[in-house]
Enzyme design. Sequence first.
Site, PDB file in Angstrom:
ATOM      1  N   LEU A  14       0.849  -1.202   0.000  1.00  0.00           N
ATOM      2  CA  LEU A  14       0.000   0.000   0.000  1.00  0.00           C
ATOM      3  C   LEU A  14       0.880   1.246   0.000  1.00  0.00           C
ATOM      4  O   LEU A  14       1.027   1.937   0.998  1.00  0.00           O
ATOM      5  CB  LEU A  14      -0.926   0.002   1.215  1.00  0.00           C
ATOM      6  CG  LEU A  14      -2.191  -0.825   1.067  1.00  0.00           C
ATOM      7  CD1 LEU A  14      -2.959  -0.879   2.375  1.00  0.00           C
ATOM      8  CD2 LEU A  14      -3.073  -0.279  -0.029  1.00  0.00           C
ATOM      9  N   HIS A  15       1.494   1.518  -1.150  1.00  0.00           N
ATOM     10  CA  HIS A  15       2.363   2.671  -1.316  1.00  0.00           C
ATOM     11  C   HIS A  15       1.896   3.484  -2.505  1.00  0.00           C
ATOM     12  O   HIS A  15       1.381   2.935  -3.470  1.00  0.00           O
ATOM     13  CB  HIS A  15       3.811   2.224  -1.524  1.00  0.00           C
ATOM     14  CG  HIS A  15       4.349   1.452  -0.368  1.00  0.00           C
ATOM     15  ND1 HIS A  15       4.733   2.045   0.813  1.00  0.00           N
ATOM     16  CD2 HIS A  15       4.521   0.127  -0.191  1.00  0.00           C
ATOM     17  CE1 HIS A  15       5.132   1.119   1.655  1.00  0.00           C
ATOM     18  NE2 HIS A  15       5.018  -0.066   1.074  1.00  0.00           N
ATOM     19  N   ALA A  16       2.065   4.782  -2.427  1.00  0.00           N
ATOM     20  CA  ALA A  16       1.768   5.734  -3.502  1.00  0.00           C
ATOM     21  C   ALA A  16       0.465   5.442  -4.258  1.00  0.00           C
ATOM     22  O   ALA A  16      -0.606   5.672  -3.739  1.00  0.00           O
ATOM     23  CB  ALA A  16       2.956   5.853  -4.437  1.00  0.00           C
TER      24      ALA A  16
END
Length: 93
Positions: A14-16
């Site tokens: 769950l990044h960018a």
Amino acid sequence: MAERRVNVGWAEGLHARPASIFVRATTASGIPVTISKVDGTPVNAGSMLAVLGLGAQGGEEIILASDADGAEAALDRLAKLVAEGLEELPETV
């Protein structure tokens, strides 16, 4: 309290971009939702900074929860989004 345990389907976690997609879907649900790692403190799933702060990795189990009316259906949609690592918001969100 309704709850869904799901493994993060995005390889990068769950990044960018994945976090942005998830936060927009959570906001669109219209109900308050929390997200946490299995033994972590729940945070506001509608907050980009809070979701990024989790540092959830691909394949890691997270918990989505809400006690609002309509939570069951909303959590089902959000869990599917996370598990499948969808690159766009489905029309049903």
